[in-house]
Design a protein around this motif. Structure first.
Motif, short mmCIF file in Angstrom:
data_model
loop_
_atom_site.label_atom_id
_atom_site.label_comp_id
_atom_site.label_asym_id
_atom_site.label_seq_id
_atom_site.Cartn_x
_atom_site.Cartn_y
_atom_site.Cartn_z
N GLN A 146 55.29 52.99 -1.54
CA GLN A 146 55.45 51.55 -1.37
C GLN A 146 54.89 51.06 -0.04
N VAL A 147 54.94 51.89 1.00
CA VAL A 147 54.45 51.52 2.33
C VAL A 147 53.57 52.64 2.84
N ASP A 148 52.35 52.29 3.26
CA ASP A 148 51.43 53.24 3.89
C ASP A 148 50.63 52.46 4.93
N LEU A 149 51.10 52.50 6.19
CA LEU A 149 50.57 51.62 7.22
C LEU A 149 50.28 52.38 8.50
N THR A 150 49.28 51.90 9.22
CA THR A 150 49.00 52.34 10.58
C THR A 150 49.20 51.15 11.51
N PHE A 151 49.94 51.38 12.57
CA PHE A 151 50.19 50.36 13.58
C PHE A 151 49.42 50.73 14.84
N THR A 152 48.56 49.82 15.31
CA THR A 152 47.74 50.06 16.50
C THR A 152 48.18 49.12 17.62
N PRO A 153 48.83 49.64 18.67
CA PRO A 153 49.34 48.78 19.74
C PRO A 153 48.22 48.27 20.66
N PHE A 154 48.47 47.11 21.26
CA PHE A 154 47.61 46.65 22.35
C PHE A 154 48.41 46.36 23.63
N HIS A 155 49.76 46.42 23.54
CA HIS A 155 50.57 46.17 24.73
C HIS A 155 51.94 46.82 24.54
N ASP A 156 52.44 47.45 25.61
CA ASP A 156 53.76 48.07 25.59
C ASP A 156 54.68 47.31 26.55
N ARG A 157 55.69 46.69 25.99
CA ARG A 157 56.73 46.06 26.81
C ARG A 157 57.77 47.13 27.12
N ARG A 158 57.73 47.65 28.33
CA ARG A 158 58.61 48.74 28.73
C ARG A 158 59.83 48.18 29.48
N THR A 159 61.01 48.61 29.05
CA THR A 159 62.24 48.19 29.70
C THR A 159 63.02 49.44 30.11
N ARG A 160 63.39 49.50 31.36
CA ARG A 160 64.19 50.60 31.87
C ARG A 160 65.34 50.00 32.68
N THR A 161 66.54 50.07 32.12
CA THR A 161 67.71 49.49 32.77
C THR A 161 68.77 50.57 32.93
N GLU A 162 69.26 50.73 34.13
CA GLU A 162 70.36 51.65 34.41
C GLU A 162 71.44 50.88 35.16
N ALA A 163 72.55 50.64 34.49
CA ALA A 163 73.68 49.96 35.11
C ALA A 163 74.94 50.78 34.84
N VAL A 164 76.03 50.34 35.42
CA VAL A 164 77.27 51.11 35.30
C VAL A 164 77.69 51.23 33.85
N LEU A 165 77.65 50.13 33.11
CA LEU A 165 78.13 50.13 31.74
C LEU A 165 77.02 50.12 30.70
N MET A 166 75.77 49.98 31.12
CA MET A 166 74.69 49.86 30.15
C MET A 166 73.43 50.54 30.66
N ALA A 167 72.75 51.24 29.75
CA ALA A 167 71.42 51.80 30.02
C ALA A 167 70.54 51.49 28.82
N ASN A 168 69.34 51.03 29.12
CA ASN A 168 68.40 50.63 28.07
C ASN A 168 67.04 51.23 28.38
N ASN A 169 66.55 52.08 27.50
CA ASN A 169 65.23 52.68 27.63
C ASN A 169 64.44 52.27 26.40
N ALA A 170 63.56 51.27 26.55
CA ALA A 170 62.91 50.67 25.39
C ALA A 170 61.41 50.56 25.59
N ASP A 171 60.68 50.86 24.54
CA ASP A 171 59.24 50.60 24.47
C ASP A 171 59.00 49.77 23.22
N GLN A 172 58.75 48.48 23.42
CA GLN A 172 58.41 47.58 22.32
C GLN A 172 56.92 47.33 22.39
N CYS A 173 56.20 47.91 21.44
CA CYS A 173 54.74 47.80 21.44
C CYS A 173 54.31 46.69 20.50
N PHE A 174 53.47 45.79 21.01
CA PHE A 174 52.88 44.74 20.19
C PHE A 174 51.50 45.20 19.75
N GLY A 175 51.14 44.88 18.51
CA GLY A 175 49.87 45.32 17.98
C GLY A 175 49.66 44.82 16.57
#
Length: 353
Positions: free
Chosen positions: A294-323
């Motif tokens: 049903q799905v056969d796709l290739t995703f080609t990024p052109f930009h990586d929105r990188r988020t690195r958050t380290e706090a006492v109660l929350m940590a977020n390690n995210a790579d949201q790639c647009f493409g």
């Protein structure tokens, strides 16, 4: 394995009187029907995330209540082109204990069941502050946001995200167990119009502009990892919305995978096999249904929105790639549709909250 979630066709409460998952709420629907009557504190998460794309730029706004804090953000990306680098900035306001954020039991800015308008942040933001309003208007949702860019220019968004009559969206309950569960409503291929103003510059959302909504209400484990992919646009003579998830739904008996073609939703019970290089997110990704074609796709990024958050109660390690997505999909009716350079994103997120 392919899931066989029931289709919900009538309004239902997400939780029972004891705050645990209502067994009758487990399933999916073509329009939001769940009332997120959540109770308890500490593991409850509520948010509205909107991303509006155009051929040259995009914006994303978030309003969230994570119990111990609220996180409200306004993100702007103007794509690199003609030898010019990308223009990107993110203004994020963290508010202790969610002060000033009250999200409804339904979709914010919706005229549907349990919805309601939401306004957060000061009228005239300064520094890293943001103001976001999500209000219902006839035929859709008005998105407004204000902030000040890092170089002190005023930034203002005013976009109307239309919801055409009969346009179907994916809503699904993902149950880890009776105490930990998530209701998510993903809207793709919603036509968008309006503008983004950055200082004296006006960037329009006009032809080929699309809004995507990620609406979430649930009670989450302390740590979680997920993949999310989405795209909207016209391809092969059709209006197509792609919605894929992974990792966080494993073992729950649910998926958040769906195709929206010309406003008609096809729920995908098969999990998606995601293949990408976590050491280099800018390399192409492949997404395929695990036990069907049903799905056969290739995703080609052109930009990586990188988020690195380290706090006492929350940590977020995210790579949201647009493409762009290319390949093919098959609808439930058996029609194969070519996907050519459909603008969207794919992400990997590790969250501790």
């Amino acid at each position: 394995m392919t899931t066989h979630e029931p289709e919900i066709i009538a309004a239902t409460d997400l939780c029972g009187p004891d705050g645990r998952l209502n067994p009758a709420a487990a399933g999916w629907s073509r329009t939001p029907l769940h009332r997120a009557n959540l109770s308890g504190w500490g593991r409850t998460k509520r948010w509205e995330y909107w991303c509006v794309t155009s051929p040259t730029h995009l914006v994303a706004v978030t309003v969230s209540d994570l119990d111990f804090m609220a996180l409200n953000s306004f993100y702007v990306l103007e794509y690199a082109r003609d030898g010019r680098p990308a223009v990107e900035f993110d203004r994020t306001a963290l508010v202790p204990f969610g002060r000033g954020v009250s999200l409804p039991e339904g979709i914010a800015g919706s005229g549907g069941p349990y919805g309601g308008d939401v306004v957060v942040g000061p009228e005239k933001p300064v520094g890293g502050q943001v103001r976001v309003s999500l209000t219902h208007e006839q035929g859709g949702t008005r998105l407004r946001a204000r902030a000040v860019s890092p170089d002190r220019r005023p930034v203002e968004l005013d976009v109307f995200a239309a919801l055409p009559e009969g346009h179907e969206t994916l809503s699904v309950v993902v149950p880890w167990d009776e105490k930990r569960f998530q209701f998510t409503s993903k809207h793709t291929a919603r036509p968008a119009s309006g503008s983004l103003r950055v200082g004296d510059r006006v960037l329009p959302f006009a032809e080929d502009s699309w809004a995507t909504l990620d609406h979430g209400r649930g009670r989450w484990p302390r740590s979680i990892t997920w993949n999310w992919g989405a795209a909207s646009g016209t391809t092969d003579g059709r209006t197509v919305g792609l919605q894929f998830g992974g990792k966080w739904t494993d073992g729950t008996g649910a998926t958040e995978n769906a195709l929206c073609v010309d406003g008609r939703l096809d729920k995908i019970g098969s999990p998606i096999d995601w293949h990408y290089d976590p050491a280099d997110f800018m390399r192409p990704w492949t997404l395929r249904t695990a036990d069907s074609d049903q799905v056969d796709l290739t995703f080609t990024p052109f930009h990586d929105r990188r988020t690195r958050t380290e706090a006492v109660l929350m940590a977020n390690n995210a790579d949201q790639c647009f493409g762009h997505y290319s390949g093919r999909i098959r609808t439930d009716s058996g029609e194969t549709i070519r996907i050519e350079d459909l603008l969207g994103w794919a992400e990997e997120v590790h969250m501790r909250w």
